[in-house]
Design an enzyme around this catalytic site. Sequence first.
Site, PDB file in Angstrom:
ATOM      1  N   TYR A 142       0.821  -1.208   0.000  1.00  0.00           N
ATOM      2  CA  TYR A 142       0.000   0.000   0.000  1.00  0.00           C
ATOM      3  C   TYR A 142       0.862   1.269   0.000  1.00  0.00           C
ATOM      4  CZ  TYR A 142      -4.018  -3.010   1.097  1.00  0.00           C
ATOM      5  OH  TYR A 142      -4.990  -3.983   1.059  1.00  0.00           O
ATOM      6  N   LYS A 189       3.392 -15.256   2.258  1.00  0.00           N
ATOM      7  CA  LYS A 189       3.329 -16.019   1.000  1.00  0.00           C
ATOM      8  C   LYS A 189       4.768 -16.365   0.629  1.00  0.00           C
ATOM      9  CE  LYS A 189       0.976 -17.621  -2.546  1.00  0.00           C
ATOM     10  NZ  LYS A 189       0.148 -18.836  -2.402  1.00  0.00           N
ATOM     11  N   ASP A 222      -3.031 -18.178   1.578  1.00  0.00           N
ATOM     12  CA  ASP A 222      -4.169 -18.886   0.963  1.00  0.00           C
ATOM     13  C   ASP A 222      -4.712 -19.959   1.903  1.00  0.00           C
ATOM     14  OD1 ASP A 222      -1.607 -19.781   0.499  1.00  0.00           O
ATOM     15  OD2 ASP A 222      -2.039 -20.779  -1.382  1.00  0.00           O
ATOM     16  N   ASP A 246      -5.414  -6.689   5.893  1.00  0.00           N
ATOM     17  CA  ASP A 246      -6.614  -5.982   5.450  1.00  0.00           C
ATOM     18  C   ASP A 246      -7.688  -6.995   5.047  1.00  0.00           C
ATOM     19  OD1 ASP A 246      -8.311  -4.035   4.562  1.00  0.00           O
ATOM     20  OD2 ASP A 246      -7.148  -3.480   2.798  1.00  0.00           O
ATOM     21  N   ASP A 250     -11.163  -8.592   7.494  1.00  0.00           N
ATOM     22  CA  ASP A 250     -12.557  -8.505   7.050  1.00  0.00           C
ATOM     23  C   ASP A 250     -13.197  -9.891   6.958  1.00  0.00           C
ATOM     24  OD1 ASP A 250     -12.682  -5.818   7.028  1.00  0.00           O
ATOM     25  OD2 ASP A 250     -12.984  -5.578   4.874  1.00  0.00           O
TER      26      ASP A 250
END
Length: 357
Positions: A142, A189, A222, A246, A250
């Site tokens: 970001y 990852k 994942d 992020d 959620d």
Amino acid sequence: MKFNIAVVPGDGIGPEVTSAAIEVLETIAKKYGHEFVFKTYIAGGGAIDKFGDPLPKETLEGCINSDSVMLGAVGGPKWDNLPGKMRAENALLGLRKGLELFTNLRPAVIQPALKNASVLRADIAEKGCDIMIVRELTGGIYFGERGRSEDGNMAFDTEIYTVPEIERVARRAFEIARKRKSHVTSIDKANILESSRLWRDTVHRLGEAEYPDVKLDDLLVDNASMQIIRDPSFFDVIVTSNMFGDILSDESAQVTGSIGLLASASLGESQRGMYEPIHGTAPDIAGKDLANPLAAILSAAMMLRYSFDLTEEADEIDKAVSDVLLDGWRTADIKDPDATTWLKGSEMKQKVLEKLL
Ligand code: NAD
């Protein structure tokens, strides 16, 4: 003990839910002999209307000079289409930057009374979910270099992390885990991304050197996104990068059943933090006494726990909320198929206050 708390109610339902949280804190202060001094500051849409600036200098300075900040929410349709710096959300970004907040804490808890409100299958929800997601907030993709080619056919964003950035957020996660079940899961990852390999090496080096008492494991993002819905009871503290955090926070929020119950905190190097419900300003219900104040109340409890080290007081607020729900009280936003009656926001606040008296 005495603490100065900067209150930024914001727009929409922000003022309704923060005033409920203040009443809860005042009740706790009286009970335990503390002094909380509240000073209110303007930010967001209201500040745009009054000063032409979503984050006036006096607000930022007041927050910087406080012991902690309690925020409602900012924004609304009236200000959604303003250009660039005039957007209400810039108040949030400006506060995060000005207060140097690099960690975001998002608890995802299935309240024992609300297992039926979870989107999970009953037998999975039954096992419980009490996750603290520790998300890096000021680095990663970001904030990395980005761009687009002149012909518009190519664009890129850069995931970038340094060892000190990873260490400081991981340290927070280990410290928090020590106050919980002493289990950290680091999510990355690392099978593909070099930045994730640095993340994993750094978290392990720190864990082995300074937190050997805390159990540390890793999951690829994942796999983690599957485990959160397959068996959330596996997790205690999750630590992860800005973008993965992020998304996963959620996803975890959905597991718990209502946006009106979810608290959050942002922390920096110092004890001072910014505490806010995760929901927005809910313009559709603002001023109707329909807003669930529990997320703001639970955010206030987090402030006591993480900024003021008042664990007993924080536990008492958490328990009061849990007990009110166990008694069967609900606001309209709680997706509980078993509920038959609904309280207004102010009535829900009153139920919590009664438990604290
Ligand atoms: P929202 O969270 O405000 O509302 C989404 C839905 O959830 C609405 O139906 C609302 O009525 C309901 N809801 C939210 N909080 C509730 C509560 N405490 N009790 C009962 N119901 C509740 O999200 P949105 O509609 O996407 O955004 C509205 C405005 O809020 C936008 O201007 C957005 O930019 C802003 N926003 C601000 C923040 C923040 O300040 N941190 C966060 C998200 C959105």
